[in-house]
Design a protein around this motif. Structure first.
Motif, PDB file in Angstrom:
ATOM      1  N   HIS A 115       0.161  -9.372   0.550  1.00  0.00           N
ATOM      2  CA  HIS A 115      -1.258  -8.982   0.435  1.00  0.00           C
ATOM      3  C   HIS A 115      -2.003  -9.891  -0.543  1.00  0.00           C
ATOM      4  O   HIS A 115      -3.139 -10.270  -0.316  1.00  0.00           O
ATOM      5  CB  HIS A 115      -1.382  -7.546  -0.096  1.00  0.00           C
ATOM      6  CG  HIS A 115      -0.990  -6.470   0.857  1.00  0.00           C
ATOM      7  ND1 HIS A 115      -1.810  -6.040   1.882  1.00  0.00           N
ATOM      8  CD2 HIS A 115       0.125  -5.694   0.932  1.00  0.00           C
ATOM      9  CE1 HIS A 115      -1.218  -5.049   2.545  1.00  0.00           C
ATOM     10  NE2 HIS A 115      -0.041  -4.825   1.988  1.00  0.00           N
ATOM     11  N   ASP A 129      -3.310  -6.919   9.826  1.00  0.00           N
ATOM     12  CA  ASP A 129      -3.244  -5.602  10.490  1.00  0.00           C
ATOM     13  C   ASP A 129      -4.542  -4.837  10.243  1.00  0.00           C
ATOM     14  O   ASP A 129      -4.583  -3.868   9.493  1.00  0.00           O
ATOM     15  CB  ASP A 129      -2.021  -4.807  10.001  1.00  0.00           C
ATOM     16  CG  ASP A 129      -1.935  -4.691   8.487  1.00  0.00           C
ATOM     17  OD1 ASP A 129      -2.347  -5.623   7.783  1.00  0.00           O
ATOM     18  OD2 ASP A 129      -1.456  -3.644   7.999  1.00  0.00           O
ATOM     19  N   GLU A 151      -5.064   1.982  -0.082  1.00  0.00           N
ATOM     20  CA  GLU A 151      -5.616   1.624   1.235  1.00  0.00           C
ATOM     21  C   GLU A 151      -7.115   1.347   1.133  1.00  0.00           C
ATOM     22  O   GLU A 151      -7.635   0.390   1.699  1.00  0.00           O
ATOM     23  CB  GLU A 151      -5.331   2.736   2.256  1.00  0.00           C
ATOM     24  CG  GLU A 151      -5.850   2.440   3.653  1.00  0.00           C
ATOM     25  CD  GLU A 151      -5.316   1.133   4.220  1.00  0.00           C
ATOM     26  OE1 GLU A 151      -4.087   0.969   4.313  1.00  0.00           O
ATOM     27  OE2 GLU A 151      -6.133   0.248   4.548  1.00  0.00           O
ATOM     28  N   ASP A 163       1.271  -3.230  12.449  1.00  0.00           N
ATOM     29  CA  ASP A 163       1.946  -2.243  11.599  1.00  0.00           C
ATOM     30  C   ASP A 163       1.980  -0.855  12.245  1.00  0.00           C
ATOM     31  O   ASP A 163       1.816   0.170  11.574  1.00  0.00           O
ATOM     32  CB  ASP A 163       1.320  -2.174  10.199  1.00  0.00           C
ATOM     33  CG  ASP A 163       2.368  -2.000   9.090  1.00  0.00           C
ATOM     34  OD1 ASP A 163       3.529  -1.692   9.408  1.00  0.00           O
ATOM     35  OD2 ASP A 163       2.016  -2.163   7.917  1.00  0.00           O
ATOM     36  N   VAL A 215       0.831  -1.203   0.000  1.00  0.00           N
ATOM     37  CA  VAL A 215       0.000   0.000   0.000  1.00  0.00           C
ATOM     38  C   VAL A 215       0.870   1.259   0.000  1.00  0.00           C
ATOM     39  O   VAL A 215       0.657   2.183  -0.783  1.00  0.00           O
ATOM     40  CB  VAL A 215      -0.941  -0.015   1.230  1.00  0.00           C
ATOM     41  CG1 VAL A 215      -1.695   1.304   1.363  1.00  0.00           C
ATOM     42  CG2 VAL A 215      -1.913  -1.197   1.148  1.00  0.00           C
TER      43      VAL A 215
HETATM   44  N1  ARG Z   1       2.887  -1.700   5.288  1.00  0.00           N
HETATM   45  C1  ARG Z   1       1.692  -2.123   4.609  1.00  0.00           C
HETATM   46  C2  ARG Z   1       1.775  -1.781   3.148  1.00  0.00           C
HETATM   47  O1  ARG Z   1       2.252  -0.719   2.832  1.00  0.00           O
HETATM   48  C3  ARG Z   1       0.523  -1.465   5.254  1.00  0.00           C
HETATM   49  C4  ARG Z   1      -0.803  -1.877   4.777  1.00  0.00           C
HETATM   50  C5  ARG Z   1      -1.832  -1.149   5.571  1.00  0.00           C
HETATM   51  N2  ARG Z   1      -3.176  -1.367   5.136  1.00  0.00           N
HETATM   52  C6  ARG Z   1      -3.944  -2.337   5.517  1.00  0.00           C
HETATM   53  N3  ARG Z   1      -5.178  -2.335   5.144  1.00  0.00           N
HETATM   54  N4  ARG Z   1      -3.537  -3.251   6.294  1.00  0.00           N
HETATM   55  O2  ARG Z   1       1.375  -2.556   2.352  1.00  0.00           O
END
Ligand code: ARG
Length: 420
Positions: free
Chosen positions: A247, A287, A311, A337, A211
Protein backbone atom coordinates in the motif's frame (compact mmCIF):
# COMPACT_ATOMS: atom_id res chain seq x y z
CA UNK A 1 -34.52 -15.66 -29.60
CA UNK A 2 -31.24 -17.21 -28.61
CA UNK A 3 -31.03 -20.82 -29.72
CA UNK A 4 -29.03 -22.72 -27.17
CA UNK A 5 -27.83 -26.27 -27.32
CA UNK A 6 -27.23 -27.17 -23.73
CA UNK A 7 -24.05 -29.14 -23.28
CA UNK A 8 -24.42 -31.72 -20.56
CA UNK A 9 -22.65 -30.65 -17.38
CA UNK A 10 -20.21 -33.33 -16.46
CA UNK A 11 -17.70 -33.04 -13.68
CA UNK A 12 -15.06 -34.95 -15.62
CA UNK A 13 -12.69 -33.33 -18.10
CA UNK A 14 -13.98 -33.58 -21.69
CA UNK A 15 -13.52 -37.02 -23.20
CA UNK A 16 -10.80 -37.45 -25.83
CA UNK A 17 -11.34 -35.81 -29.22
CA UNK A 18 -14.46 -34.06 -28.13
CA UNK A 19 -15.22 -31.08 -30.30
CA UNK A 20 -17.41 -28.14 -29.32
CA UNK A 21 -18.34 -25.36 -31.71
CA UNK A 22 -19.28 -21.98 -30.24
CA UNK A 23 -21.02 -19.37 -32.37
CA UNK A 24 -22.28 -15.90 -31.49
CA UNK A 25 -23.18 -12.57 -33.08
CA UNK A 26 -19.93 -10.77 -32.26
CA UNK A 27 -16.52 -11.32 -30.69
CA UNK A 28 -14.44 -8.71 -28.90
CA UNK A 29 -10.84 -9.06 -30.05
CA UNK A 30 -9.23 -7.85 -26.83
CA UNK A 31 -5.83 -7.21 -28.43
CA UNK A 32 -7.07 -4.81 -31.12
CA UNK A 33 -10.19 -3.67 -29.28
CA UNK A 34 -12.31 -4.42 -32.36
CA UNK A 35 -15.68 -6.13 -32.46
CA UNK A 36 -15.75 -8.83 -35.13
CA UNK A 37 -18.91 -10.29 -36.67
CA UNK A 38 -20.12 -13.88 -36.64
CA UNK A 39 -17.36 -15.63 -34.74
CA UNK A 40 -17.07 -19.41 -34.79
CA UNK A 41 -14.74 -21.03 -32.27
CA UNK A 42 -13.81 -24.70 -32.47
CA UNK A 43 -12.72 -26.23 -29.17
CA UNK A 44 -11.16 -29.69 -29.20
CA UNK A 45 -10.46 -31.47 -25.93
CA UNK A 46 -10.76 -28.24 -24.02
CA UNK A 47 -8.38 -26.17 -26.16
CA UNK A 48 -9.18 -23.80 -29.01
CA UNK A 49 -8.45 -25.47 -32.36
CA UNK A 50 -9.76 -22.76 -34.72
CA UNK A 51 -11.25 -19.25 -34.61
CA UNK A 52 -12.89 -17.65 -37.63
CA UNK A 53 -15.14 -14.65 -38.14
CA UNK A 54 -17.41 -13.56 -41.00
CA UNK A 55 -16.00 -14.39 -44.43
CA UNK A 56 -13.09 -16.08 -42.72
CA UNK A 57 -13.93 -19.43 -44.29
CA UNK A 58 -15.29 -22.34 -42.32
CA UNK A 59 -12.99 -24.90 -40.68
CA UNK A 60 -13.70 -28.63 -40.93
CA UNK A 61 -16.03 -29.63 -38.12
CA UNK A 62 -16.63 -33.26 -37.11
CA UNK A 63 -20.23 -34.39 -37.59
CA UNK A 64 -20.58 -35.29 -33.89
CA UNK A 65 -19.37 -31.87 -32.64
CA UNK A 66 -21.47 -30.28 -29.93
CA UNK A 67 -22.91 -26.88 -30.75
CA UNK A 68 -23.21 -23.92 -28.44
CA UNK A 69 -24.98 -21.14 -30.31
CA UNK A 70 -24.99 -17.97 -28.25
CA UNK A 71 -27.31 -16.15 -30.66
CA UNK A 72 -27.05 -12.37 -30.43
CA UNK A 73 -24.42 -12.36 -27.69
CA UNK A 74 -20.89 -10.93 -27.81
CA UNK A 75 -18.11 -13.28 -26.76
CA UNK A 76 -14.76 -12.43 -25.24
CA UNK A 77 -12.03 -14.43 -23.48
CA UNK A 78 -12.78 -15.88 -20.06
CA UNK A 79 -11.81 -13.28 -17.45
CA UNK A 80 -8.85 -13.45 -15.06
CA UNK A 81 -8.83 -12.10 -11.50
CA UNK A 82 -5.23 -11.80 -10.31
CA UNK A 83 -6.06 -11.30 -6.64
CA UNK A 84 -8.64 -13.45 -4.87
CA UNK A 85 -8.88 -15.34 -1.59
CA UNK A 86 -11.27 -18.21 -2.32
CA UNK A 87 -11.21 -19.41 1.28
CA UNK A 88 -12.05 -15.98 2.75
CA UNK A 89 -15.62 -14.94 3.38
CA UNK A 90 -16.59 -11.29 3.97
CA UNK A 91 -19.56 -12.31 6.11
CA UNK A 92 -17.25 -13.20 9.00
CA UNK A 93 -15.27 -10.11 9.89
CA UNK A 94 -13.07 -9.43 12.91
CA UNK A 95 -13.10 -12.27 15.44
CA UNK A 96 -16.38 -13.81 14.25
CA UNK A 97 -14.53 -16.33 12.07
CA UNK A 98 -13.17 -18.05 15.19
CA UNK A 99 -16.56 -19.73 15.70
CA UNK A 100 -15.67 -22.19 12.91
CA UNK A 101 -13.30 -25.11 12.71
CA UNK A 102 -10.30 -24.86 10.38
CA UNK A 103 -11.73 -26.98 7.55
CA UNK A 104 -14.86 -24.78 7.38
CA UNK A 105 -12.86 -22.33 5.28
CA UNK A 106 -11.93 -24.87 2.64
CA UNK A 107 -15.47 -26.29 2.51
CA UNK A 108 -17.08 -22.91 1.86
CA UNK A 109 -14.18 -22.06 -0.46
CA UNK A 110 -15.39 -24.81 -2.81
CA UNK A 111 -18.66 -22.92 -3.19
CA UNK A 112 -16.75 -19.70 -3.79
CA UNK A 113 -14.80 -21.33 -6.61
CA UNK A 114 -18.06 -22.19 -8.39
CA UNK A 115 -19.48 -18.70 -7.88
CA UNK A 116 -16.33 -17.17 -9.31
CA UNK A 117 -16.43 -19.36 -12.40
CA UNK A 118 -20.12 -18.76 -13.08
CA UNK A 119 -19.41 -15.02 -12.86
CA UNK A 120 -17.18 -15.35 -15.95
CA UNK A 121 -13.81 -15.59 -14.19
CA UNK A 122 -12.33 -18.73 -15.70
CA UNK A 123 -8.88 -18.13 -14.17
CA UNK A 124 -7.88 -16.74 -10.78
CA UNK A 125 -4.66 -16.28 -8.89
CA UNK A 126 -5.33 -17.09 -5.23
CA UNK A 127 -2.94 -14.86 -3.29
CA UNK A 128 -2.98 -16.38 0.14
CA UNK A 129 -4.82 -19.03 2.14
CA UNK A 130 -4.08 -21.16 5.17
CA UNK A 131 -3.28 -24.88 5.17
CA UNK A 132 -2.45 -24.98 1.42
CA UNK A 133 -6.20 -24.82 0.86
CA UNK A 134 -5.86 -23.14 -2.54
CA UNK A 135 -3.65 -26.00 -3.74
CA UNK A 136 -6.36 -28.45 -2.64
CA UNK A 137 -9.11 -26.46 -4.32
CA UNK A 138 -7.11 -26.37 -7.55
CA UNK A 139 -6.64 -30.13 -7.40
CA UNK A 140 -10.34 -30.73 -6.69
CA UNK A 141 -11.30 -28.54 -9.69
CA UNK A 142 -8.83 -30.33 -11.96
CA UNK A 143 -10.02 -33.75 -10.84
CA UNK A 144 -13.59 -32.69 -11.57
CA UNK A 145 -15.01 -32.93 -8.03
CA UNK A 146 -15.92 -29.28 -7.74
CA UNK A 147 -16.73 -26.53 -10.19
CA UNK A 148 -14.22 -23.69 -10.34
CA UNK A 149 -11.83 -21.63 -12.43
CA UNK A 150 -8.25 -22.48 -13.29
CA UNK A 151 -6.48 -21.63 -10.03
CA UNK A 152 -2.92 -20.34 -9.71
CA UNK A 153 -2.20 -20.89 -5.99
CA UNK A 154 0.42 -19.03 -3.97
CA UNK A 155 -0.37 -21.06 -0.81
CA UNK A 156 0.81 -18.94 2.16
CA UNK A 157 1.84 -15.33 1.58
CA UNK A 158 5.35 -14.56 2.81
CA UNK A 159 6.09 -11.65 5.12
CA UNK A 160 7.76 -10.27 8.21
CA UNK A 161 7.04 -11.52 11.72
CA UNK A 162 4.17 -9.41 13.03
CA UNK A 163 3.54 -7.98 9.58
CA UNK A 164 0.30 -7.87 7.61
CA UNK A 165 0.54 -11.50 6.44
CA UNK A 166 1.33 -12.94 9.85
CA UNK A 167 -1.45 -13.91 12.27
CA UNK A 168 -2.08 -10.56 13.98
CA UNK A 169 -5.37 -11.09 15.82
CA UNK A 170 -4.40 -13.36 18.70
CA UNK A 171 -2.54 -12.76 21.98
CA UNK A 172 0.81 -14.49 22.67
CA UNK A 173 -0.66 -17.33 24.75
CA UNK A 174 -2.36 -18.63 21.59
CA UNK A 175 1.12 -19.07 20.07
CA UNK A 176 -0.15 -18.67 16.54
CA UNK A 177 2.01 -17.50 13.67
CA UNK A 178 2.04 -17.98 9.93
CA UNK A 179 4.53 -20.63 8.76
CA UNK A 180 5.61 -18.32 5.90
CA UNK A 181 7.23 -15.51 7.85
CA UNK A 182 10.90 -14.70 7.30
CA UNK A 183 13.10 -12.02 8.85
CA UNK A 184 16.16 -12.07 6.63
CA UNK A 185 16.89 -12.66 2.94
CA UNK A 186 18.01 -16.21 3.68
CA UNK A 187 14.91 -17.09 5.68
CA UNK A 188 12.70 -15.71 2.95
CA UNK A 189 14.52 -17.70 0.26
CA UNK A 190 13.74 -20.82 2.25
CA UNK A 191 10.07 -19.80 2.58
CA UNK A 192 9.89 -19.52 -1.23
CA UNK A 193 11.19 -23.07 -1.58
CA UNK A 194 8.78 -24.39 1.04
CA UNK A 195 5.74 -22.84 -0.60
CA UNK A 196 6.79 -24.15 -4.01
CA UNK A 197 7.39 -27.60 -2.53
CA UNK A 198 3.77 -27.80 -1.40
CA UNK A 199 2.17 -26.49 -4.56
CA UNK A 200 2.61 -22.72 -4.88
CA UNK A 201 2.74 -21.71 -8.56
CA UNK A 202 3.49 -18.06 -7.79
CA UNK A 203 4.91 -16.36 -4.71
CA UNK A 204 3.27 -13.55 -2.78
CA UNK A 205 5.04 -11.37 -0.27
CA UNK A 206 3.66 -8.67 2.01
CA UNK A 207 5.85 -5.58 1.62
CA UNK A 208 3.80 -3.18 3.79
CA UNK A 209 1.16 -3.17 6.46
CA UNK A 210 -2.46 -3.53 5.50
CA UNK A 211 -6.08 -2.71 6.17
CA UNK A 212 -7.43 -6.01 7.52
CA UNK A 213 -4.66 -6.89 9.97
CA UNK A 214 -4.14 -5.61 13.52
CA UNK A 215 -1.24 -3.47 14.62
CA UNK A 216 -0.01 -2.76 11.08
CA UNK A 217 -0.10 0.48 9.10
CA UNK A 218 -0.79 0.28 5.35
CA UNK A 219 1.66 3.08 4.62
CA UNK A 220 4.57 1.50 6.47
CA UNK A 221 7.10 -0.78 4.78
CA UNK A 222 7.61 -4.15 6.52
CA UNK A 223 10.39 -5.87 4.58
CA UNK A 224 13.64 -4.31 3.46
CA UNK A 225 14.39 -4.04 -0.23
CA UNK A 226 17.12 -6.71 0.10
CA UNK A 227 14.54 -9.08 1.61
CA UNK A 228 12.08 -8.40 -1.21
CA UNK A 229 14.89 -8.90 -3.72
CA UNK A 230 15.72 -12.27 -2.17
CA UNK A 231 12.07 -13.32 -2.63
CA UNK A 232 11.95 -12.14 -6.25
CA UNK A 233 15.29 -13.71 -7.16
CA UNK A 234 14.54 -17.05 -5.52
CA UNK A 235 11.06 -17.27 -7.03
CA UNK A 236 12.35 -16.34 -10.48
CA UNK A 237 15.15 -18.89 -10.11
CA UNK A 238 12.38 -21.50 -9.71
CA UNK A 239 10.48 -19.95 -12.66
CA UNK A 240 7.71 -18.58 -10.47
CA UNK A 241 6.15 -15.13 -10.84
CA UNK A 242 5.88 -12.86 -7.84
CA UNK A 243 3.25 -10.58 -6.32
CA UNK A 244 3.71 -8.01 -3.56
CA UNK A 245 1.03 -6.69 -1.24
CA UNK A 246 2.07 -3.02 -1.01
CA UNK A 247 0.00 0.00 0.00
CA UNK A 248 2.68 2.52 1.03
CA UNK A 249 4.75 4.49 -1.48
CA UNK A 250 8.14 3.33 -0.13
CA UNK A 251 7.16 -0.33 0.00
CA UNK A 252 5.77 -0.09 -3.54
CA UNK A 253 9.03 1.35 -4.89
CA UNK A 254 11.17 -1.13 -2.96
CA UNK A 255 9.10 -4.01 -4.37
CA UNK A 256 9.41 -2.71 -7.92
CA UNK A 257 13.18 -2.17 -7.58
CA UNK A 258 13.48 -5.64 -6.05
CA UNK A 259 12.02 -7.09 -9.25
CA UNK A 260 8.57 -8.18 -8.02
CA UNK A 261 6.31 -8.74 -11.05
CA UNK A 262 2.95 -7.46 -9.83
CA UNK A 263 2.31 -4.85 -7.16
CA UNK A 264 -1.07 -5.28 -5.44
CA UNK A 265 -3.27 -2.61 -3.80
CA UNK A 266 -0.76 0.15 -4.78
CA UNK A 267 -2.86 2.57 -2.72
CA UNK A 268 -0.35 5.33 -1.97
CA UNK A 269 1.81 5.10 -5.09
CA UNK A 270 3.47 8.42 -5.94
CA UNK A 271 4.61 9.87 -9.28
CA UNK A 272 8.06 8.36 -8.85
CA UNK A 273 6.51 4.95 -8.22
CA UNK A 274 4.33 5.20 -11.32
CA UNK A 275 7.35 6.13 -13.43
CA UNK A 276 9.36 3.27 -11.91
CA UNK A 277 6.58 0.75 -12.59
CA UNK A 278 6.43 1.83 -16.23
CA UNK A 279 10.21 1.75 -16.61
CA UNK A 280 10.58 -1.70 -15.01
CA UNK A 281 7.43 -3.19 -16.54
CA UNK A 282 5.87 -3.95 -13.15
CA UNK A 283 2.13 -4.59 -13.33
CA UNK A 284 -0.17 -2.64 -10.98
CA UNK A 285 -3.24 -4.30 -9.46
CA UNK A 286 -5.45 -1.70 -7.77
CA UNK A 287 -8.39 -3.31 -5.92
CA UNK A 288 -10.62 -0.28 -6.35
CA UNK A 289 -14.06 -1.88 -5.91
CA UNK A 290 -13.97 -3.55 -2.49
CA UNK A 291 -13.90 -0.30 -0.48
CA UNK A 292 -17.59 0.24 -1.38
CA UNK A 293 -18.52 -3.14 0.08
CA UNK A 294 -16.46 -2.76 3.26
CA UNK A 295 -17.75 0.70 4.04
CA UNK A 296 -21.39 -0.30 3.57
CA UNK A 297 -21.36 -3.89 4.95
CA UNK A 298 -18.16 -4.25 7.00
CA UNK A 299 -19.50 -3.14 10.38
CA UNK A 300 -22.54 -5.44 10.03
CA UNK A 301 -20.16 -8.31 9.21
CA UNK A 302 -18.13 -7.78 12.37
CA UNK A 303 -15.12 -5.98 10.86
CA UNK A 304 -13.41 -4.18 13.74
CA UNK A 305 -13.67 -0.38 13.95
CA UNK A 306 -9.88 -0.02 13.59
CA UNK A 307 -9.96 -1.90 10.28
CA UNK A 308 -12.89 0.15 9.00
CA UNK A 309 -10.98 3.30 9.94
CA UNK A 310 -8.00 2.08 7.91
CA UNK A 311 -10.29 1.35 4.95
CA UNK A 312 -11.59 4.93 5.12
CA UNK A 313 -8.03 6.23 5.07
CA UNK A 314 -7.02 4.07 2.09
CA UNK A 315 -10.00 3.79 -0.27
CA UNK A 316 -10.36 7.34 -1.58
CA UNK A 317 -6.64 7.93 -2.06
CA UNK A 318 -6.26 4.57 -3.79
CA UNK A 319 -8.85 5.56 -6.38
CA UNK A 320 -7.20 8.92 -7.02
CA UNK A 321 -3.83 7.23 -7.42
CA UNK A 322 -5.41 4.68 -9.74
CA UNK A 323 -6.58 7.59 -11.86
CA UNK A 324 -3.03 9.01 -11.99
CA UNK A 325 -1.54 5.62 -12.91
CA UNK A 326 -4.18 5.06 -15.60
CA UNK A 327 -3.52 8.51 -17.06
CA UNK A 328 0.22 7.79 -17.10
CA UNK A 329 -0.40 4.56 -19.02
CA UNK A 330 0.98 2.19 -16.37
CA UNK A 331 0.43 -1.53 -17.01
CA UNK A 332 -2.73 -2.60 -15.22
CA UNK A 333 -3.91 -6.00 -14.06
CA UNK A 334 -7.33 -6.87 -12.66
CA UNK A 335 -6.90 -7.54 -8.94
CA UNK A 336 -10.05 -7.35 -6.84
CA UNK A 337 -9.32 -9.02 -3.48
CA UNK A 338 -12.51 -11.11 -3.70
CA UNK A 339 -13.15 -12.51 -0.24
CA UNK A 340 -13.11 -8.96 1.14
CA UNK A 341 -16.39 -8.66 -0.80
CA UNK A 342 -18.57 -11.64 -1.92
CA UNK A 343 -17.09 -14.07 -4.45
CA UNK A 344 -18.98 -13.89 -7.73
CA UNK A 345 -19.15 -10.08 -7.70
CA UNK A 346 -15.66 -9.91 -9.22
CA UNK A 347 -16.82 -8.04 -12.34
CA UNK A 348 -18.08 -5.06 -10.34
CA UNK A 349 -14.60 -3.57 -10.42
CA UNK A 350 -14.75 -2.88 -14.18
CA UNK A 351 -17.18 0.00 -13.69
CA UNK A 352 -15.04 1.55 -10.95
CA UNK A 353 -11.93 1.35 -13.14
CA UNK A 354 -13.77 3.11 -15.95
CA UNK A 355 -15.20 5.71 -13.56
CA UNK A 356 -11.67 6.52 -12.43
CA UNK A 357 -10.25 7.01 -15.88
CA UNK A 358 -9.38 3.71 -17.54
CA UNK A 359 -10.97 3.08 -20.96
CA UNK A 360 -13.34 0.08 -21.14
CA UNK A 361 -10.98 -1.80 -23.46
CA UNK A 362 -8.03 -1.25 -21.13
CA UNK A 363 -10.11 -2.37 -18.16
CA UNK A 364 -10.98 -5.55 -20.09
CA UNK A 365 -7.34 -6.01 -21.11
CA UNK A 366 -6.33 -5.82 -17.44
CA UNK A 367 -8.45 -8.97 -16.91
CA UNK A 368 -7.39 -10.75 -20.12
CA UNK A 369 -4.24 -10.01 -22.13
CA UNK A 370 -2.36 -8.13 -19.39
CA UNK A 371 -3.26 -10.67 -16.70
CA UNK A 372 -2.15 -13.53 -18.94
CA UNK A 373 1.19 -11.81 -19.53
CA UNK A 374 1.64 -11.14 -15.82
CA UNK A 375 0.97 -14.84 -15.13
CA UNK A 376 3.36 -15.89 -17.88
CA UNK A 377 0.45 -17.89 -19.33
CA UNK A 378 -0.33 -16.17 -22.66
CA UNK A 379 -0.49 -19.55 -24.37
CA UNK A 380 -3.28 -20.74 -22.07
CA UNK A 381 -5.53 -17.87 -21.04
CA UNK A 382 -6.55 -14.29 -21.77
CA UNK A 383 -7.32 -14.61 -25.47
CA UNK A 384 -9.60 -16.49 -27.83
CA UNK A 385 -6.78 -17.89 -29.90
CA UNK A 386 -5.65 -21.27 -31.18
CA UNK A 387 -3.96 -23.29 -28.45
CA UNK A 388 -5.54 -21.46 -25.51
CA UNK A 389 -8.11 -23.07 -23.23
CA UNK A 390 -11.64 -22.89 -24.60
CA UNK A 391 -12.57 -20.31 -21.97
CA UNK A 392 -15.22 -17.88 -23.15
CA UNK A 393 -17.63 -15.45 -21.55
CA UNK A 394 -20.64 -14.05 -23.39
CA UNK A 395 -22.51 -10.81 -22.70
CA UNK A 396 -25.74 -9.40 -24.09
CA UNK A 397 -24.36 -6.39 -25.99
CA UNK A 398 -21.24 -4.29 -26.46
CA UNK A 399 -19.07 -4.37 -23.30
CA UNK A 400 -17.07 -1.40 -24.62
CA UNK A 401 -20.24 0.71 -24.51
CA UNK A 402 -21.30 -0.67 -21.11
CA UNK A 403 -18.74 -2.55 -19.00
CA UNK A 404 -21.41 -3.43 -16.45
CA UNK A 405 -22.65 -6.05 -18.95
CA UNK A 406 -19.71 -8.10 -17.65
CA UNK A 407 -21.51 -8.29 -14.29
CA UNK A 408 -24.30 -10.26 -16.00
CA UNK A 409 -22.74 -12.81 -18.35
CA UNK A 410 -25.29 -14.75 -20.40
CA UNK A 411 -22.94 -17.70 -20.85
CA UNK A 412 -19.66 -18.92 -19.40
CA UNK A 413 -17.66 -21.69 -21.07
CA UNK A 414 -14.57 -23.25 -19.51
CA UNK A 415 -12.51 -25.68 -21.56
CA UNK A 416 -15.40 -26.01 -23.99
CA UNK A 417 -17.90 -26.87 -21.28
CA UNK A 418 -20.79 -24.55 -20.63
CA UNK A 419 -21.07 -23.78 -16.91
CA UNK A 420 -23.62 -20.99 -17.17
N1 ARG B 1 -6.20 -7.21 1.82
C1 ARG B 1 -6.05 -5.78 1.79
C2 ARG B 1 -5.55 -5.28 3.12
O1 ARG B 1 -6.00 -5.78 4.12
C3 ARG B 1 -7.36 -5.17 1.44
C4 ARG B 1 -7.36 -3.71 1.24
C5 ARG B 1 -8.74 -3.30 0.85
N2 ARG B 1 -8.93 -1.89 0.73
C6 ARG B 1 -8.70 -1.18 -0.33
N3 ARG B 1 -9.03 0.06 -0.33
N4 ARG B 1 -8.22 -1.70 -1.38
O2 ARG B 1 -4.73 -4.43 3.14
Amino acid sequence: MIAVVVVAMTTAAPALAETVVVTARRMLDVETGRLLDDPLVVITDGRIAAVVTRNGGRPKIPADAKRIDLGEATILPGLIDMHVHLTSNPKYGGYSGLQFTDSFWVAQGAGNAGRTLRAGFTTVRNVGSDNYADVGLKQAVEEGWIEGPHIVPVAYALGATGGHCDETFLPPSYDRKSPAMGDSPEELRKRVREQRKYGAEAIKVCATGGVFSRNTAPGVQQLREEELRAVAEEAHFWKLKTAAHAHGADGIKAAIRAGIDTIEHVSFIDAEGIALAKQRGAWLGFDVYNTDYTLSEGAKNGVLPENIAKERAVGTLQRENFRAAAKAGAGMIYSTDAGIYPHGDNARQFAVMVRFGLSPIDAIRSATTNAARALGRTGDVGAIRVGAYGDIVAVAGDPLADVTLLERPVAVIKGGERVR
